[in-house]
Design a protein around this motif. Structure first.
Motif, PDB file in Angstrom:
ATOM      1  N   ARG A  35       0.689  -1.551  -0.266  1.00 46.66           N
ATOM      2  CA  ARG A  35       0.372   0.054  -0.185  1.00 46.66           C
ATOM      3  C   ARG A  35       0.927   1.393   0.293  1.00 46.66           C
ATOM      4  N   ASP A  36       2.553   1.224   0.442  1.00 53.30           N
ATOM      5  CA  ASP A  36       2.784   2.464   0.791  1.00 53.30           C
ATOM      6  C   ASP A  36       3.632   2.744  -0.593  1.00 53.30           C
ATOM      7  N   LYS A  37       3.809   1.735  -1.033  1.00 50.85           N
ATOM      8  CA  LYS A  37       4.146   2.154  -2.918  1.00 50.85           C
ATOM      9  C   LYS A  37       3.416   2.313  -3.500  1.00 50.85           C
TER      10      LYS A  37
ATOM     11  N   GLU B 187       0.556   9.509  -5.520  1.00 49.27           N
ATOM     12  CA  GLU B 187       0.901  11.135  -5.244  1.00 49.27           C
ATOM     13  C   GLU B 187       1.885  11.142  -6.576  1.00 49.27           C
ATOM     14  N   ARG B 188       2.908  11.176  -6.542  1.00 50.63           N
ATOM     15  CA  ARG B 188       3.806  11.239  -8.027  1.00 50.63           C
ATOM     16  C   ARG B 188       3.048  11.691  -9.028  1.00 50.63           C
TER      17      ARG B 188
ATOM     18  N   LEU C 171      -1.211  18.449 -10.857  1.00 55.99           N
ATOM     19  CA  LEU C 171      -1.074  19.681 -10.614  1.00 55.99           C
ATOM     20  C   LEU C 171      -0.171  20.701 -10.955  1.00 55.99           C
ATOM     21  N   GLN C 172       1.128  19.434 -11.219  1.00 52.99           N
ATOM     22  CA  GLN C 172       1.656  20.781 -11.553  1.00 52.99           C
ATOM     23  C   GLN C 172       1.257  20.809 -13.495  1.00 52.99           C
TER      24      GLN C 172
ATOM     25  N   PRO D 155       1.317  25.033  -8.271  1.00 55.05           N
ATOM     26  CA  PRO D 155       2.639  24.662  -7.457  1.00 55.05           C
ATOM     27  C   PRO D 155       2.346  23.683  -5.882  1.00 55.05           C
ATOM     28  N   THR D 156       2.984  22.862  -5.908  1.00 57.55           N
ATOM     29  CA  THR D 156       3.408  21.794  -5.392  1.00 57.55           C
ATOM     30  C   THR D 156       3.899  21.364  -4.287  1.00 57.55           C
TER      31      THR D 156
END
Length: 58
Positions: free
Chosen positions: A31-33, A39-40, A46-47, A52-53
């Motif tokens: 799950r963390d991976k 998120e990436r 967004l970028q 801005p992030t």
């Protein structure tokens, strides 16, 4: 529905995409991976829209 600048179809597509991403995190062997991957991807989106992030981290 034009208040957000999105059509109803675009809003539905975005909502389905978000739900699918949450399901991927829930079902991931690591799950963390998967969370880091999601998120990436979101930061890149967004970028690409000029948002801005740098200050989004807790």
């Amino acid at each position: 529905m034009e208040e957000s600048g999105m059509t109803e179809k675009e809003l539905m597509d975005q909502t389905i995409r978000e739900y699918s991403n949450l399901q991927r995190i829930k079902k991931a062997a690591d799950r963390d991976k998967e969370l880091e991957y999601q998120e990436r991807i979101l930061k890149a989106r967004l970028q690409s829209m000029g948002i801005p992030t740098e200050n989004l981290e807790l």
